[in-house]
Design an enzyme around this catalytic site. Structure first.
Site, short mmCIF file in Angstrom:
data_model
loop_
_atom_site.label_atom_id
_atom_site.label_comp_id
_atom_site.label_asym_id
_atom_site.label_seq_id
_atom_site.Cartn_x
_atom_site.Cartn_y
_atom_site.Cartn_z
N ASP A 154 6.31 20.35 -39.21
CA ASP A 154 5.10 20.04 -39.97
C ASP A 154 5.14 18.64 -40.58
O ASP A 154 4.57 18.39 -41.64
CB ASP A 154 4.85 21.09 -41.07
N ASN A 176 4.51 29.18 -31.84
CA ASN A 176 5.00 29.24 -33.23
C ASN A 176 4.65 27.93 -33.95
O ASN A 176 4.66 27.86 -35.18
CB ASN A 176 6.52 29.50 -33.27
N HIS A 192 -0.27 22.43 -35.04
CA HIS A 192 -0.52 21.03 -35.34
C HIS A 192 -1.95 20.92 -35.85
O HIS A 192 -2.86 21.49 -35.25
CB HIS A 192 -0.44 20.15 -34.09
#
Ligand code: GTP
Ligand code: IMP
Ligand code: MG
Length: 335
Positions: A13, A40, A43
């Protein structure tokens, strides 16, 4: 010709999607190929003022020269998420996946959100990625070529990339997750189910390290992680909110744990990825008056001092500096 690999430096992240959405037009890339674990990842990108949340399609959707958005054979695919994103982003005819991509089924998602070790100890995303990779290792997992719904989207991803290389076209490789979530180099057992450093991203899409031009490592101006595990200098929830560092996971909606930028972790991450360039995102969160700035000289003196100090400590310059969520909110010092 250029082959840029973009990977995360901490626990994910960091804003890899945003850096890709800048580089795709700067490099005039024709191919963006995604490596990493699978859905998983989440963006968030802002292209031409529109926000997109993507879990499968590469973040190069706004690239003016892009002719193909590819998912490499090393990546797991959730067919429903993949098809939904193609429809939502309008990239039909451009987005393809390899026939050897692994397939996540409902049973994998069920295990990922019920197995006590995965849910309570590791704190996985529940996306089914880990259980699907377990089946891949057992060699029982279905592949994309086994799924009727995916037939129109299947392509030989390594061949596409190698053809583009032969034509000297600019290529971007998009990593997901990040260095300290790597199964080999991360904070085991609080990690994902594959290596996700730059070398593995290349392997995921079918290229060797000798053709790579640059490895761009993305750091955020502070560190976050979702799920369990070591986080040096972790702030309390109260302090995180007070500093304005509150973030929620794109996939899990969980509050991301936060800590200040960590020089030792950054230096090790540079080594593990053999980074040649560094991107630093979210400088505007630390220095709000710098939001949206596009030239280094315009930055506030506090931001400049903070950046110079960190560059000295980590021993590399920040080539790209993020000053906001949009693709255009960036200082590009590459020239
Ligand atoms: P993973 O593959 O899941 O690790 O994701 P990622 O590295 O692409 O990052 P993600 O999109 O999950 O999180 C980054 C968040 O920060 C997104 O909401 C971006 O829009 C935002 N963002 C990226 N760069 C900047 C920046 O420089 N400033 C601000 N304010 N926001 C940014
Ligand atoms: P899994 O990959 O779903 O098995 O989750 C394992 C660990 O990696 C958990 O702590 C997740 O929160 C974390 N994780 C996996 N993918 C990402 C990502 O893209 N960004 C941030 N954390 C992630
Ligand atoms: Mg994310």
């Amino acid at each position: 010709m250029s082959v840029d690999v973009v990977v995360g430096g901490f626990w994910g992240d960091e804003g890899k999607g945003k850096i890709i959405s800048h580089l795709v037009n700067k490099r005039q890339a024709t191919i963006v190929a995604r490596g990493g674990v699978g859905p998983n990842a989440g963006h968030t990108i802002v292209v031409d003022g529109v926000e997109y949340k993507l879990r499968m399609i590469p973040s190069g959707i706004g690239g003016k020269n892009v002719r193909k958005l590819l998912i490499g054979p090393g990546v797991l695919v959730n067919p429903d998420v993949f098809v939904e994103e193609i429809e939502r982003t309008g990239v039909k005819g451009k987005a393809f996946l390899d026939n050897q991509c692994g397939i996540i089924e409902a049973s994998h998602r069920k295990t990922d959100s019920s197995d006590p070790h995965l849910v309570k100890t590791v704190g996985t995303t529940g996306s089914g990625s880990g259980p699907a990779n377990e089946d891949r290792i057992k060699r029982t997992l279905k592949l994309a070529k086994d799924i009727d719904k995916l037939k129109p989207y299947i392509i030989d991803v390594p061949s596409e990339i190698h053809q583009a290389l032969a034509n000297k076209e600019p290529i971007l490789l998009e990593g997901t997750q990040a260095t300290y979530l790597s199964l080999f180099h991360g904070t085991y057992p609080y990690v994902t189910t594959k290596d996700v450093t730059a070398s593995s991203i290349c392997a995921d899409v079918g290229i060797g390290p000798t053709v790579v031009t640059d490895v761009t490592l993305v750091f955020k101006a502070y560190v976050t992680r979702v799920g369990k595990g070591f986080l040096p200098g972790e702030l309390t929830e109260e302090e995180t909110i007070k500093r304005g560092w509150t973030e929620y996971g794109t996939v899990t909606k969980r509050l991301r744990r936060a800590a200040p930028f960590n020089v030792d972790l950054a230096k090790r991450s540079i080594q593990l990825n053999s980074a040649t360039k560094i991107a630093l995102t979210k400088v505007d969160i630390l220095f709000p008056p710098d939001q949206g700035k596009t030239s280094f000289t315009e930055l506030s003196q506090q931001a400049k001092d903070w950046i110079f100090n960190l560059e000295k400590k980590i021993g590399m310059p920040f080539t790209f500096i993020g000053t906001g969520p949009a693709d255009i909110d960036i200082i590009d010092r590459e020239g």
